[in-house]
Design an enzyme around this catalytic site. Structure first.
Site, mmCIF file in Angstrom:
data_model
loop_
_atom_site.group_PDB
_atom_site.id
_atom_site.type_symbol
_atom_site.label_atom_id
_atom_site.label_comp_id
_atom_site.label_asym_id
_atom_site.label_seq_id
_atom_site.Cartn_x
_atom_site.Cartn_y
_atom_site.Cartn_z
ATOM 1 C CB SER A 25 -24.068 -3.760 -5.659
ATOM 2 O OG SER A 25 -22.869 -2.986 -6.248
ATOM 3 C CG HIS A 66 -24.941 -4.905 -2.262
ATOM 4 N ND1 HIS A 66 -26.174 -4.003 -2.505
ATOM 5 C CD2 HIS A 66 -23.949 -4.253 -1.982
ATOM 6 C CE1 HIS A 66 -25.240 -2.771 -2.841
ATOM 7 N NE2 HIS A 66 -24.151 -2.950 -2.477
ATOM 8 C CE LYS A 81 -25.926 -0.718 0.074
ATOM 9 N NZ LYS A 81 -24.784 0.174 0.447
HETATM 10 C C1 LIG Z 1 -20.156 -2.980 -1.083
HETATM 11 C C2 LIG Z 1 -20.499 -2.010 -0.565
HETATM 12 N N1 LIG Z 1 -19.745 -1.351 0.644
HETATM 13 C C3 LIG Z 1 -20.171 -0.100 1.244
HETATM 14 C C4 LIG Z 1 -21.082 0.666 0.615
HETATM 15 C C5 LIG Z 1 -21.276 2.077 1.188
HETATM 16 O O1 LIG Z 1 -22.284 1.848 1.997
HETATM 17 P P1 LIG Z 1 -23.467 2.987 2.294
HETATM 18 O O2 LIG Z 1 -23.992 3.350 1.105
HETATM 19 O O3 LIG Z 1 -24.337 2.607 3.438
HETATM 20 O O4 LIG Z 1 -22.533 4.160 2.699
HETATM 21 C C6 LIG Z 1 -21.660 0.318 -0.496
HETATM 22 C C7 LIG Z 1 -22.675 1.267 -1.116
HETATM 23 O O5 LIG Z 1 -23.360 0.778 -1.893
HETATM 24 C C8 LIG Z 1 -21.343 -0.856 -1.056
HETATM 25 O O6 LIG Z 1 -21.992 -1.307 -2.102
#
Ligand SMILES: Cc1ncc(COP(=O)(O)O)c(C=O)c1O
Length: 434
Positions: free
Chosen positions: A311, A339, A371
């Site tokens: 991201s 993402h 997302k």
């Molecule tokens: C690559 C990645 N994995 C896991 C997560 C965690 O997800 P959540 O925000 O749904 O708890 C994020 C959060 O941005 C992320 O960017």
């Protein structure tokens, strides 16, 4: 020689030996669902070799001006601190109370230097509260400061049509339109807002089963399990998959949920350079040749942790090369599609589809609903054997409250829309397809 198929708990076992007959229900040989064709989208990948990524560098004059800005700000910061110290300038920042001085300091002067003297001056640009759903544009609460950004007060007015460059909601499914979220509202009135129990106790609802079947169908895999939080999906499930005597090879830019999961697992962790296949291969080769330190016994498992789209950088994983490596060295691959799922690939099936690969090429498919689906939570998907193992061994399944029904329904409605199963073309148009 170390061999990662020497498994102890067997939940990922035999994965590499599996023969892909291509006859699984509803799937073509390359694993892309039949719906993909029904959805009217060309079946195949949008990946054209070679994958050339380029990241724009900041121009030199921007670097120089930023550096000068910091230098001037730092100089005035020291001057202001000096004036505050002499009592010539009013001090409004937080300081340690006299009676707390024996404890570990909460506020350290030097650590706070930048916050106090540089950040405060431009603080109005950050942490701005919004008061509408985070669509492409949103509304912001107007606020003003009477003390040079040390504190703010709200004026009660809103600033409309501000461009949102700072949140998810990639496909616009987080919305308040009553018509769009009709099914979510009816699930809320039928099931209530909360489950108040873990999946393994009394929190297992038909909505969860419906959601998990849909996720598995969407991804073209045998099974999936959904969790109430994306972060916990990684941090609580990686420790269920690997432990002491296992090796984790993790991309240096992996999200902190993957990092935490890896650390909690007790496995040995080695980091490879971001998206760098040579760096990964070097670690794999060393791991297979040398095995565990001291004993030289084979690693019980070698698990590669990568993301679909990173991201912060916007880089896309070099999946074909990494899959080739994991096959060559008999390692396992855990792919976090937080993402990319919903947003990437001709029909939104993520990077696996983007590269025209088979979902079976990846051992553990993970993703979040936060997302692209405008909801919350995450999933782990893959072979039934893997998901069954996670169901019984994951801390999230045992100790965390299950995903709440209206949220499950929101994911279902968004996913069905992306799949074209809701009888509309909204899923396609929100993905920019005509
Ligand atoms: C690559 C990645 N994995 C896991 C997560 C965690 O997800 P959540 O925000 O749904 O708890 C994020 C959060 O941005 C992320 O960017």
């Amino acid at each position: 020689m170390a061999h990662s198929n020497a498994l102890s708990n067997g939940h990922l076992g035999g994965r590499q030996k599996r023969h892909h007959s291509g006859k699984r229900d509803g799937h073509k040989k390359n694993g892309i669902c039949r719906e993909v064709k029904e959805n009217g989208v060309a079946n195949g990948s949008s990946y054209k070799r070679p994958l050339n990524e380029s990241f724009e560098q900041a121009p030199m004059y921007v670097n120089i001006l930023t550096f000068i800005g910091f230098t001037v700000g730092t100089f005035f910061g020291y001057l202001r601190d000096f004036l505050r110290g002499c009592g010539l300038q009013k001090c409004v920042y937080a300081t340690e109370r006299e009676e707390q001085k024996d404890f570990v300091p909460l506020y350290q002067d030097f650590e706070n230097f930048y916050k106090r003297n540089l950040y405060v001056r431009i603080r109005d640009n950050w942490d701005r509260p919004i008061c509408s759903v985070p669509g492409p544009q949103f509304e912001m609460m107007e606020r003003v400061s009477d003390d040079y950004n040390w504190s703010f007060r709200f004026t009660g007015r809103t600033i409309k049509n501000v461009i949102n460059m700072g949140s998810y909601n990639y496909l616009g499914f987080a919305e308040t339109d009553c018509n769009a979220i009709k099914t979510v509202c009816s699930v809320l009135s039928q099931y209530g807002a909360g489950v108040c129990s873990a999946r393994q106790e009394m929190g297992n609802l038909d909505k969860h089963v419906e959601l998990e079947n849909l996720v598995a169908r969407f991804l073209g895999v045998e099974a999936a399990m959904a969790f109430g939080m994306g972060f916990a999906t990684n941090s609580m499930n990686i420790p269920a998959l690997v432990g002491k005597g296992c090796l984790i090879l993790s991309d240096e830019l992996n999200h902190s949920s993957l990092v935490l999961g890896a650390r909690l697992s007790g496995a040995t962790i080695k980091i490879f350079k971001h998206n760098n296949v040579q760096s990964l291969e070097k670690l794999l080769r060393e791991a297979v040749i040398h095995g565990q330190p001291r004993t030289r016994r084979a690693w019980k498992k070698i698990l590669i942790l990568v993301e679909g789209i990173y991201s912060m950088e916007g880089s896309i994983v070099h999946l074909p090369e990494i899959v080739a490596l994991k096959r060559k060295y008999k390692a396992y691959l855990y792919l976090d599609e937080a993402h990319s799922i919903g947003a990437v690939g001709p029909t939104g099936r993520g990077v696996v589809e983007y590269f025209g690969m088979d979902p079976d090429d990846v051992d553990v498919l993970m993703g979040t609903f936060t997302k692209s689906f405008g909801a919350s939570g995450g999933y782990v998907a893959g072979r039934k054997e893997l998901v069954d193992y996670i169901r019984t061994h994951s801390h999230s399944a045992t100790y965390a409250t299950a995903i709440c029904p209206p949220v499950a329904e929101q994911i279902i409605r968004a996913m069905k829309s992306v799949m074209g199963l809701d009888g509309t073309t909204q899923g396609r148009t929100s993905r920019g397809l005509s």
